[in-house]
Design a protein around this motif. Sequence first.
Motif: not given
Lengths: 161, 576
Positions: B488-496, B532-540
């Motif tokens: 319930a509500m733990s998945y964010m469907d629209a991410l920037p 400042t570096v933003f590392l967007d790391i897609l994880t399991d």
Amino acid sequence: MRHIISVILENEAGALSRVAGLFSQRGFNIESLTVAKTNDMNLSRMTIVSSGSDRELEQIVKQLNKLIEVIKVSDLTSQDHVERELMLVKISSILKDGIDLKELVEIFGCKVVDVTEKIYTIEVSGKTKKINAFLDAFDAANIIEVSRTGVTGISRGKKII
Amino acid sequence: MKLNGAQILIHCLQKEGVKHIFGYPGGAVLHIYDALEAQDDITHVLVRHEQGAAHGADGYARANGMPGVVLVTSGPGITNAVTGIATAHMDSIPMVVISGQVPSPLIGMDAFQEVDATGITRSCVKHNFLIRDISEVASTVKKAFYIATTGRPGPVVIDIPKDITIAEMEMEEYPETIEMRSYKPTTKASNRQIRKAAELIANSERPIFYSGGGCVIGNASKELRELTRMLGFPITQTLMGLGAYPGTDKLSLGMLGMHGTYEANMAMHDSDCVVAIGSRFDDRITGNIEKFCPTAKFIHIDIDPSQISKNVVADIPIVGQTKQVLQALIDELKDKKHADISKWWSRINEWRKVDSLAYTKKSGVIKPQTVIEMLYEVTKGKAIVTSDVGQHQMWAAQYYLFDEPRQWINSGGLGTMGFGLPAAMGAKIAMPDRDVACVTGEGSIQMMLQELSTMLQYSTPVKIINLNNGYLGMVRQWQEFFYEKRYAMSYMDALPDFVKLAESYGHVGIKVEKESDLKSALVEAFKQKDRTVFLDILTDPSENVFPMIPAGGAHCDMLLAGDQMVSKDETDFNAV
């Protein structure tokens, strides 16, 4: 178990709300609370009646001590002490047969402080039990209004908190 | 010379040695800002949201030990700061918050931007003040810093009505010291208690040190190391205590509690002498309190008497500063003969073999644990790491082995999502020469994103390690285990697009989708010293935090990776 906790604290704005807030925030029980200045105009004395286990009481005392404005906390119940409560009560003058108001006033050592056509106003002071007993002597229908101060107390003899 | 209340306030802050203020202007504090503008000693950091100011000052205080200072306006200014104040309060962080208030005659009239600041903050501060007269300004500031930094530290709010900042008076000398009859923080521990504790420690056969944030905030790391090594005792640290004792040391069993290591929790469960040092038996540590350390005697060292016997009854309570108490214990135990604990260590070493932090890599996905391990490798274990709240926080605590106190900065008590980024900014301002990494997740980071803008304005280069699994991971984990996988509500469907987002704030954004790119991306990020570096790391997305003590469990009931449940009811506690 019932405890009477005496608190000496700085007479500052907000101090009362800090104590009251502490009791509600931590889920401590509070039966009555009285507060007024002491002979030192900068200090207030608060008497709190609470109930709980010994461990709860230990926490209450510690948490009260933690409040910055609190100077001293003492559990009067654990020592020789005197406790009193004051009640003003209005009683209807039309009483059931067999109840003699004057006699009761005498037995309980209280005072009639105001009389109107249908109502007596009586001042009772003493331990909480005595005040409860005085009220129990009347029919609920005869008790018009009650105003109680809650308990205040002081330790006996030389000991001061 | 006559000064107005605002000038007096700023003068007092200078005298207190304040170098940085995190704040946001508004109507009620305009005079204060005017006075701030007229001097150079104090740098003001203009945040983008008052919660960011409080977390920024908090991160600053945790990194260098100085009190953090916050300046906000009345009404929404102070209400926005409340979450940050409560965060600092739960973790005993020294902080002074100055909030503007509507002019005194308007207080209680529901004036524009009026709230009862002292009422609202009362239960989440160590103390607060409402200044009623200009003559109280200097003494109130003195008291506020004294209260915030002594005893068990905490945040103090000073609410100052606008008319008081305008009124004028002759400035008196700022008091050097302050004496308060109602506030005497206990400092000296009882010698008798120290001797009793030493006796118990020396005779224990299965001892364990359990140290917490009090060793970090109390600057007791040196003494903690000395005592632990002198005795050769096993030590486990709480989430708040990590780094006070080096995580890489052979005596360290890692973190304990809900997501603690197998060896730490088993050792707690079987111990005969638990020495709690600046830790408070929080529910995330004890699990089911009825089943907590069934065979142990407890020595509890804490500066705050109200912590003692609050959750667990202490056999030997010691009220005092961790630093001094540990030193006294070193002196007392130096020449004392103590029981042989080699059998205890061999049991602990058996538990260690379970290797409870092991995890299985899967091809095609990046494991979040790998990211932390690589972050550790690339920064050589030397970075200051802040975190937000959730799974990533636990992985950072488990896999980055902190060797120094004040290296690990997180919201342990309140568990405030959004803390990590502004705290990293504050830490970088406090420690400009250190590498600062913010380990976060796509949920938490979005709660305080706006501070990316502040970080550009004040050039506070931080490396953001965003463990992006698309889920509010810790919520998802509980739903998987305890709510029959109803997410319930733990998945964010629209991410920037976090890369573009970082770039639009003037920073560097790098997306990492393959494990093979991970190391080079981290190296690249830390190479860019000024950015400042933003590392967007897609994880399991399916990874869970292990070990885990399920709610109501004892320390010996742990869920390990691979859904393996261990329970040790059959073990004999006394079989040392």
